[in-house]
Design a protein around this motif. Structure first.
Motif, mmCIF file in Angstrom:
data_model
loop_
_atom_site.group_PDB
_atom_site.id
_atom_site.type_symbol
_atom_site.label_atom_id
_atom_site.label_comp_id
_atom_site.label_asym_id
_atom_site.label_seq_id
_atom_site.Cartn_x
_atom_site.Cartn_y
_atom_site.Cartn_z
ATOM 1 N N GLU A 105 1.041 -1.385 -0.029
ATOM 2 C CA GLU A 105 0.092 0.101 0.117
ATOM 3 C C GLU A 105 0.820 1.158 -0.021
ATOM 4 N N ARG A 137 -8.595 -1.250 -3.763
ATOM 5 C CA ARG A 137 -9.011 -0.486 -4.674
ATOM 6 C C ARG A 137 -10.376 0.011 -4.577
ATOM 7 N N SER A 139 -12.505 0.943 -2.314
ATOM 8 C CA SER A 139 -12.929 1.876 -1.207
ATOM 9 C C SER A 139 -13.278 3.097 -2.140
ATOM 10 N N ASP A 142 -11.037 6.005 -3.968
ATOM 11 C CA ASP A 142 -9.671 5.601 -4.161
ATOM 12 C C ASP A 142 -9.334 6.216 -5.570
#
Length: 191
Positions: A105, A137, A139, A142
């Motif tokens: 991340e 990804r 969320s 993003d």
């Protein structure tokens, strides 16, 4: 000369200014000369990239570490050339390294080429790493939609049933929905 080598050659010729050192690395058939460039102090980045690319495409595993570093570089062109060479290298460590880069991340902004490499390799690490990366990804807001899209496309290419759930979740994201539909269509139905 194939397209990948031609593009790399043109870019690195400009970067290096051409000259005899560049031409020597481009034309030598001596893999030991290329390998020495990877470990010699004070070699410019263009020289290391050219040497690693040529060794990687030749299947010389001495290029592995340099190519992995280039795969994680901030310059997308360097990442692309490294991914191409790593795909040809045939080193069993490649998928594990690409999975580590794709799922990191802290470096997600540079994950596009590791994700694409994982799909091309179709290794045991590929599907789990692509699922993990895609799930993160999904969320809201993003900023890494290109990485997410590459994951969706890669999972479609691999057509593994383990990806069905995350691809179904991707349908809710307008930027990914069409690719997710195509990816899901490639996964064999359960009986």
């Amino acid at each position: 000369m194939d397209e990948e080598l031609r593009a790399l050659t043109e870019r690195l010729r400009r970067e290096s200014g051409g000259g005899p050192d560049f031409e020597r690395l481009l034309t030598t058939d001596d893999s030991d000369v290329l390998a020495r460039v990877l470990t010699a102090p004070a070699e410019p980045l263009w020289a290391r990239e050219l040497a690693a690319f040529r060794l990687g495409r030749a299947g010389d595993r001495r290029a592995f570490e340099a190519l992995v570093l280039l795969l994680n570089h901030r310059d997308p062109e360097r990442c692309a050339s490294a991914a191409h060479a790593l795909a040809r290298l045939g080193d069993p460590r490649t998928a594990r390294a690409a999975a580590a880069l794709a799922t990191n991340e802290l470096r997600v902004a540079y994950a596009l080429h590791p994700v694409r490499l994982l799909a091309a390799l179709d290794a045991p690490e590929s599907v789990p790493a692509l699922i993990t990366t895609l799930r993160r990804r999904l969320s809201p807001h993003d900023p890494y939609r290109r990485v997410a899209l590459a994951c969706v496309e890669g999972l479609g290419t691999l057509a593994d049933a383990r990806a069905r759930e995350v691809l179904t979740e991707a349908l809710a994201h307008p930027a990914l929905a069409e690719a997710a539909v195509h990816a899901l269509a490639r996964i064999p139905t359960q009986r």
